[in-house]
Enzyme design. Structure first.
Site, PDB file in Angstrom:
ATOM      1  N   GLY A   1      60.976  32.860  19.620  1.00 21.57           N
ATOM      2  CA  GLY A   1      61.174  32.052  20.821  1.00 21.57           C
ATOM      3  C   GLY A   1      59.920  31.906  21.676  1.00 21.57           C
TER       4      GLY A   1
ATOM      5  N   VAL B   1      65.702  26.762  27.326  1.00 23.22           N
ATOM      6  CA  VAL B   1      64.650  26.549  26.329  1.00 23.22           C
ATOM      7  C   VAL B   1      65.300  26.749  24.959  1.00 23.22           C
ATOM      8  CG1 VAL B   1      62.398  27.319  25.492  1.00 23.22           C
ATOM      9  CG2 VAL B   1      62.930  27.518  27.929  1.00 23.22           C
ATOM     10  N   GLU B   2      64.933  25.854  24.017  1.00 20.58           N
ATOM     11  CA  GLU B   2      65.474  25.984  22.651  1.00 20.58           C
ATOM     12  C   GLU B   2      64.838  27.161  21.943  1.00 20.58           C
ATOM     13  OE1 GLU B   2      64.988  22.485  20.186  1.00 20.58           O
ATOM     14  OE2 GLU B   2      65.543  21.288  21.963  1.00 20.58           O
ATOM     15  N   THR B   3      65.579  28.234  21.807  1.00 20.23           N
ATOM     16  CA  THR B   3      65.081  29.433  21.110  1.00 20.23           C
ATOM     17  C   THR B   3      66.283  30.085  20.433  1.00 20.23           C
ATOM     18  OG1 THR B   3      65.582  30.979  22.894  1.00 20.23           O
ATOM     19  CG2 THR B   3      63.463  29.840  23.040  1.00 20.23           C
TER      20      THR B   3
ATOM     21  N   ASN C   1      58.423  39.808  28.416  1.00 22.27           N
ATOM     22  CA  ASN C   1      59.217  38.640  28.042  1.00 22.27           C
ATOM     23  C   ASN C   1      60.507  39.021  27.320  1.00 22.27           C
ATOM     24  OD1 ASN C   1      59.482  35.645  27.244  1.00 22.27           O
ATOM     25  ND2 ASN C   1      59.377  36.640  25.234  1.00 22.27           N
TER      26      ASN C   1
ATOM     27  N   ASP D   1      60.861  49.420  20.059  1.00 20.94           N
ATOM     28  CA  ASP D   1      62.081  49.051  20.776  1.00 20.94           C
ATOM     29  C   ASP D   1      61.877  49.422  22.237  1.00 20.94           C
ATOM     30  OD1 ASP D   1      64.633  48.930  21.888  1.00 20.94           O
ATOM     31  OD2 ASP D   1      65.612  49.628  20.043  1.00 20.94           O
ATOM     32  N   VAL D   2      62.054  48.463  23.142  1.00 17.57           N
ATOM     33  CA  VAL D   2      61.822  48.781  24.561  1.00 17.57           C
ATOM     34  C   VAL D   2      62.813  49.815  25.092  1.00 17.57           C
ATOM     35  CG1 VAL D   2      60.741  46.561  25.108  1.00 17.57           C
ATOM     36  CG2 VAL D   2      63.219  46.858  25.448  1.00 17.57           C
TER      37      VAL D   2
ATOM     38  N   LYS E   1      68.389  39.264  35.857  1.00 13.08           N
ATOM     39  CA  LYS E   1      67.230  38.415  36.161  1.00 13.08           C
ATOM     40  C   LYS E   1      66.954  38.394  37.666  1.00 13.08           C
ATOM     41  CE  LYS E   1      66.040  37.145  31.987  1.00 13.08           C
ATOM     42  NZ  LYS E   1      64.733  37.569  31.410  1.00 13.08           N
TER      43      LYS E   1
ATOM     44  N   TYR F   1      73.894  39.014  33.152  1.00 13.63           N
ATOM     45  CA  TYR F   1      72.605  38.382  32.831  1.00 13.63           C
ATOM     46  C   TYR F   1      71.958  37.894  34.123  1.00 13.63           C
ATOM     47  CZ  TYR F   1      69.052  35.374  30.748  1.00 13.63           C
ATOM     48  OH  TYR F   1      67.853  34.792  30.397  1.00 13.63           O
TER      49      TYR F   1
HETATM   50  N1  LIG Z   1      65.836  30.513  26.098  1.00 14.78           N
HETATM   51  C1  LIG Z   1      66.158  30.222  27.340  1.00 14.78           C
HETATM   52  O1  LIG Z   1      66.850  29.258  27.635  1.00 14.78           O
HETATM   53  C2  LIG Z   1      65.648  31.069  28.441  1.00 14.78           C
HETATM   54  C3  LIG Z   1      65.768  30.626  29.741  1.00 14.78           C
HETATM   55  C4  LIG Z   1      65.276  31.423  30.801  1.00 14.78           C
HETATM   56  C5  LIG Z   1      64.719  32.637  30.514  1.00 14.78           C
HETATM   57  N2  LIG Z   1      64.613  33.058  29.225  1.00 14.78           N
HETATM   58  C6  LIG Z   1      64.012  34.350  28.980  1.00 14.78           C
HETATM   59  O2  LIG Z   1      62.896  34.199  28.150  1.00 14.78           O
HETATM   60  C7  LIG Z   1      62.660  35.387  27.431  1.00 14.78           C
HETATM   61  C8  LIG Z   1      62.455  35.076  25.957  1.00 14.78           C
HETATM   62  O3  LIG Z   1      63.661  34.639  25.411  1.00 14.78           O
HETATM   63  P1  LIG Z   1      63.765  33.615  24.209  1.00 14.78           P
HETATM   64  O4  LIG Z   1      64.593  32.525  24.716  1.00 14.78           O
HETATM   65  O5  LIG Z   1      62.449  33.328  23.663  1.00 14.78           O
HETATM   66  O6  LIG Z   1      64.699  34.453  23.217  1.00 14.78           O
HETATM   67  P2  LIG Z   1      64.394  35.242  21.867  1.00 14.78           P
HETATM   68  O7  LIG Z   1      63.754  34.353  20.873  1.00 14.78           O
HETATM   69  O8  LIG Z   1      65.673  35.886  21.517  1.00 14.78           O
HETATM   70  O9  LIG Z   1      63.326  36.305  22.288  1.00 14.78           O
HETATM   71  C9  LIG Z   1      63.640  37.537  22.846  1.00 14.78           C
HETATM   72  C10 LIG Z   1      62.527  38.512  22.544  1.00 14.78           C
HETATM   73  O10 LIG Z   1      62.869  39.767  23.136  1.00 14.78           O
HETATM   74  C11 LIG Z   1      62.710  40.760  22.164  1.00 14.78           C
HETATM   75  N3  LIG Z   1      63.603  41.884  22.360  1.00 14.78           N
HETATM   76  C12 LIG Z   1      64.928  41.865  22.589  1.00 14.78           C
HETATM   77  N4  LIG Z   1      65.412  43.122  22.630  1.00 14.78           N
HETATM   78  C13 LIG Z   1      64.369  43.942  22.416  1.00 14.78           C
HETATM   79  C14 LIG Z   1      64.230  45.349  22.326  1.00 14.78           C
HETATM   80  N5  LIG Z   1      65.272  46.177  22.477  1.00 14.78           N
HETATM   81  N6  LIG Z   1      62.995  45.865  22.108  1.00 14.78           N
HETATM   82  C15 LIG Z   1      61.931  45.054  21.967  1.00 14.78           C
HETATM   83  N7  LIG Z   1      62.015  43.702  22.044  1.00 14.78           N
HETATM   84  C16 LIG Z   1      63.222  43.173  22.266  1.00 14.78           C
HETATM   85  C17 LIG Z   1      62.999  40.095  20.852  1.00 14.78           C
HETATM   86  O11 LIG Z   1      62.374  40.811  19.792  1.00 14.78           O
HETATM   87  P3  LIG Z   1      63.167  41.657  18.654  1.00 14.78           P
HETATM   88  O12 LIG Z   1      64.544  41.074  18.563  1.00 14.78           O
HETATM   89  O13 LIG Z   1      62.329  41.477  17.445  1.00 14.78           O
HETATM   90  O14 LIG Z   1      63.166  43.050  19.160  1.00 14.78           O
HETATM   91  C18 LIG Z   1      62.351  38.746  21.069  1.00 14.78           C
HETATM   92  O15 LIG Z   1      60.984  38.832  20.745  1.00 14.78           O
HETATM   93  C19 LIG Z   1      63.840  36.277  27.712  1.00 14.78           C
HETATM   94  O16 LIG Z   1      63.525  37.212  28.708  1.00 14.78           O
HETATM   95  C20 LIG Z   1      64.880  35.320  28.237  1.00 14.78           C
HETATM   96  O17 LIG Z   1      65.814  35.956  29.085  1.00 14.78           O
HETATM   97  C21 LIG Z   1      65.067  32.308  28.183  1.00 14.78           C
END
Ligand SMILES: NC(=O)c1ccc[n+]([C@@H]2O[C@H](COP(=O)([O-])OP(=O)(O)OC[C@H]3O[C@@H](n4cnc5c(N)ncnc54)[C@H](OP(=O)(O)O)[C@@H]3O)[C@@H](O)[C@H]2O)c1
Ligand SMILES: Cc1cc2nc3c(=O)[nH]c(=O)nc-3n(C[C@H](O)[C@H](O)[C@H](O)COP(=O)(O)OP(=O)(O)OC[C@H]3O[C@@H](n4cnc5c(N)ncnc54)[C@H](O)[C@@H]3O)c2cc1C
Lengths: 244, 476
Positions: free
Chosen positions: A16, A184-186, A86, A59-60, A155, A151
């Site tokens: 993402g 965001v598309e992720t 992030n 792992d965090v 935040k 959630y």
């Molecule tokens: N997508 C949206 O619409 C959106 C909107 C606003 C804010 N955000 C924020 O943007 C950030 C990135 O999200 P994303 O949308 O890119 O989603 P994502 O692709 O699911 O990315 C989340 C990241 O967090 C890591 N993570 C989760 N749990 C973890 C753990 N226990 N230890 C270490 N790493 C961990 C994941 O890595 P592993 O799974 O490999 O550990 C991954 O790299 C997040 O904080 C999310 O809340 C997203």
């Protein structure tokens, strides 16, 4: 190529927004330490960036291992100019579901571990009298929402924590940046239909320009700033009656 | 559950008092002798290096241990016993000088040696062997310590005194925390009959006349200190305002006994007619050479025309003036400052101090104020004092002047060691290994190293200062 941040660390960089950001920063010439649980994804980033992204599987939630991992990364990079927290999770929560397992995971990954990692970076930057400390929060942190109580709370907590860090560290020459993306598309939002959705690539571009441009708070994309201004000022009783 | 490894303890950014040296360390706060012993043995097992810290009033990096563990001693500060008849106090190391005198003054006892601030802890004071404005008469604090308890990283618990293991006793005193943790201090205080001192001020128009005045008054003064104008060059080089003070005899001060009340010691809200709270801002305004030159001129002129008639001043006001200026350090923001305090044998004082003032003026890096004091030889193994003088100078640090400032101090240190001079770890940010080697000589350093091998065989203790000046290297 000259980069604003020769030594960067991104926690939550395996997919993402985080993965895209890591590649973009590496593309400007930065060395980027990337932390996440999925080693294979991190290794792929290393391969794609000709080794400029350095993978650190972790792992965090392994709180006991974090201080030493942080120290090792700073050692390997030879210092630190930019830190980005992030990592985040948003498991689906159904209407009328009260699930402490999911709640706990969100509070721990999105907030508690963010505090632990960011504190380590903050101390490092405060002593160095330099550095950029960045947290990826969300527009979701601006109001409590019925569809995702914990959630949004995680935040909101993160946003308040970063504001406090800014008030603490600006006097020491440390810039603290709060990023507030809209949808965001992720992988996190896969299958969800959300308004004003942008791609991870667009999001990462906007975040990089906020970091390079000296911002301290950035809505991604910028249109969320006026929207959130309105949303923040909507009286609570309106929320109780709607589906926002 | 096994205890959390020491390296995972909470972290903090620590700085020296001059706040140009800073680092991040994990820290623990022992509350008892048992806590200290446990941390020392675990540090040894876990391979963690640790350094002690009191109030962090050392100017440079003497109480820093970046990347390692800080043993913050401030929470171990109880008075263990107080004998108001004999003036003997036993206390834990975290007790501050201020807490000490506020406890004892009403009974007619004052610490025999105090620094220019009341915030240091007794542990920090004995580890540095602090001096006051009376070293020429009373020596360092080491001359008044009756007994110490020490816990070493090697696991020894020992009680030391001038007769019990004197070699280790006189090395721990002034040993900058590199031989173990001091956990108890027994100190002999000084009888006083008034809460005030009799103070007299003179001006001296040259460095030579200043030194002559000092020599004249070492016999009939209890305290001597001078404020040296380091900016004026030429004929007025080293001109100064000397403060000389004596204790009052029994009955000499009609209000003497009333003034023993700690409440009577604290300064009023004004310093020289200026409200305390705006003093730092005023200082900041004058923190450029031209402004400071004007201040020096006014101060000096005031002392020339002013009276030399003695006046009475409270002990705290005489010793701790700076403590009453809140956040005076902020006048040095943002880069901080260093203090450079060379010690010079009396025979060499005139030429060496002249050279120091001239060189700093020539380099365009001038201390706003210098403080001159007089010393006698000291019994500790690694003394800073000698039969002579010290001149303490504060230099602001900026990104622009840093390299030049360090170069200047290096040159000055060469001049000082050439003349048989010494330095003080508590006031240092700039010394190089060769300066320390020359100042103390191989014999003293080897004896210290031998004690280190006994007390700390695995090299657990570390401060950034000790590492910078190469003491770790001398050891092994
Ligand atoms: N997508 C949206 O619409 C959106 C909107 C606003 C804010 N955000 C924020 O943007 C950030 C990135 O999200 P994303 O949308 O890119 O989603 P994502 O692709 O699911 O990315 C989340 C990241 O967090 C890591 N993570 C989760 N749990 C973890 C753990 N226990 N230890 C270490 N790493 C961990 C994941 O890595 P592993 O799974 O490999 O550990 C991954 O790299 C997040 O904080 C999310 O809340 C997203
Ligand atoms: C405004 C000002 C004026 C000053 N004036 C003078 C002066 O006139 N004369 C003078 O001599 N000094 C003076 N000093 C320096 C000060 O007295 C010393 O630096 C003193 O050591 C500070 O005590 P602290 O408790 O802050 O110790 P810290 O600075 O925290 O530590 C000093 C050293 O003591 C060690 N240490 C601390 N506790 C223990 C313990 N329990 N066991 C073993 N080692 C320990 C530390 O490892 C370190 O090496 C002045 C400082 C200031 C800020």
């Amino acid at each position: 190529m000259s980069t604003a941040f020769p030594r960067a660390l991104i926690v939550g960089a395996s997919s993402g927004i985080g993965a895209t950001l890591a590649l973009k920063l590496a593309g400007t010439g930065a060395k980027v330490a990337a932390v996440a649980r999925r080693q294979a994804e991190l290794d792929a980033l290393a391969a794609q960036s000709a080794g400029r992204v350095l993978p650190y599987a972790g792992d965090v939630l392994d709180y006991a291992a974090t201080p030493a991992l942080f120290d090792r990364i700073v050692d390997d990079l030879g210092g630190l100019d930019l830190f980005i927290y992030n990592a985040g999770v948003m498991p689906p929560v159904e209407e009328s579901e009260y699930n402490f397992d999911k709640d706990r995971q969100m509070i721990e990954v999105n907030f508690l571990a963010a505090v632990q990692w960011s504190n380590l970076a903050a101390a490092h930057f405060e002593a160095a009298r330099a550095g950029v400390l960045c947290g990826v929060s969300s527009v979701a942190g601006e109001r409590g929402r019925r569809g995702s109580p914990v959630y949004t709370a995680s935040k909101a907590g993160l946003t308040a924590y970063f504001e406090a860090m800014r008030n603490r560290l600006t006097r020491y020459g440390v810039r603290v940046v709060t990023i507030k993306p809209g949808p965001v598309e992720t992988p996190m939002t896969a299958g969800l239909k959300l308004p004003l959705m942008i791609t991870a690539d667009q999001a990462a571009n906007e975040i990089v320009s906020a970091l390079e441009g000296g911002a301290t708070e950035a809505f991604v994309p910028g249109i969320w700033r006026p929207i959130m201004f309105v949303v923040r000022n909507v009286p609570s009783f309106v929320f109780t009656k709607t589906n926002i | 559950m096994p205890p959390r490894p020491l390296a995972q303890s909470p972290r903090k950014v620590f700085d020296g008092f001059g706040f140009c040296q800073r680092s991040v360390s994990a820290f623990v706060q022992p509350r008892s002798v048992e806590d200290v012993a446990a941390v020392l043995s675990r540090a040894s097992e876990e391979g963690v290096r640790l350094g002690m810290r009191g109030s962090g009033r050392s100017y440079g990096d003497a109480a820093l241990n970046g990347g390692g563990l800080i043993l913050d001693m401030r929470h171990m500060g109880r008075v263990l016993s107080w004998d108001a008849e004999r003036g003997v106090i036993e206390a834990e190391p975290g007790l501050t000088i201020r807490e000490l005198w506020t406890r004892t003054l009403a009974d007619g006892w004052w610490p025999p040696v105090v620094s220019g601030t009341a915030w240091p802890t007794l542990g920090g004071c004995v580890a540095m062997n602090i001096h006051g404005k009376n070293h020429f008469r009373m020596g360092g604090i080491s001359d008044h310590v009756l007994e110490l308890d020490l816990i070493t990283p090697g696991g020894e618990h020992v009680t030391l005194s001038p007769t019990r293991d004197p070699e280790l006793f006189f090395a721990v005193l002034g040993g900058f925390g590199m031989l173990g943790v001091v956990t108890r201090i027994k100190l002999q205080l000084k009888r006083v009959y008034s809460g005030r001192l009799k103070v007299q001020q003179f001006h001296t128009p040259t460095l030579q006349s200043q030194l002559e005045r000092f020599e004249q008054h070492t016999q009939d003064s209890d305290y001597l200190v001078s404020w040296v104008d380091c900016i004026t060059s030429g004929a007025g080089l080293g001109r100064a305002q000397i403060h000389r003070a004596t204790y009052l005899h029994e009955g000499e001060d009609p209000d003497g006994v009333a003034m023993l009340s700690p409440a009577k010691q604290d300064l009023p809200g004004h310093i020289m007619g200026v409200p305390k709270s705006i003093v730092p801002k005023l200082l900041k305004l004058f923190s450029f050479n031209l402004g400071m030159q004007a201040v020096n001129l006014v101060k000096y002129a005031a002392s020339v025309v002013g009276s030399t008639k003695p006046y009475l001043q409270g002990h705290a006001a005489f010793h701790f003036l700076l403590d009453y200026v809140p956040e005076f350090r902020q006048s040095y923001a943002p880069g901080g400052f260093i203090q450079y305090q060379p010690f010079v044998p009396k025979e060499a004082a005139l030429p060496v101090l002249t050279e120091i003032l001239r060189r700093s003026q020539r380099a365009g890096i001038v201390s706003y104020l210098g403080v001159l004091k007089r010393y006698r030889p000291d019994r500790v193994l690694l003394p800073h004092a000698l039969d002579g003088y010290s001149l303490a100078m504060d230099f602001p640090v900026t990104a622009a002047n840093k390299a030049d400032l360090w170069r200047l101090c290096g040159e000055l240190s060469d001049v000082v060691t050439e003349a048989g001079g010494r330095f003080y770890p508590a006031k240092d940010s700039v010394l190089r290994p060769q300066d320390v080697q020359r100042a103390w000589g191989q014999d003293r350093l080897s004896r210290f190293a031998a004690l280190r091998r006994r007390a700390d065989p695995r090299g657990v203790l570390r401060t950034e200062w000790a590492e910078r000046v190469g003491l770790d290297v001398f050891d092994r």
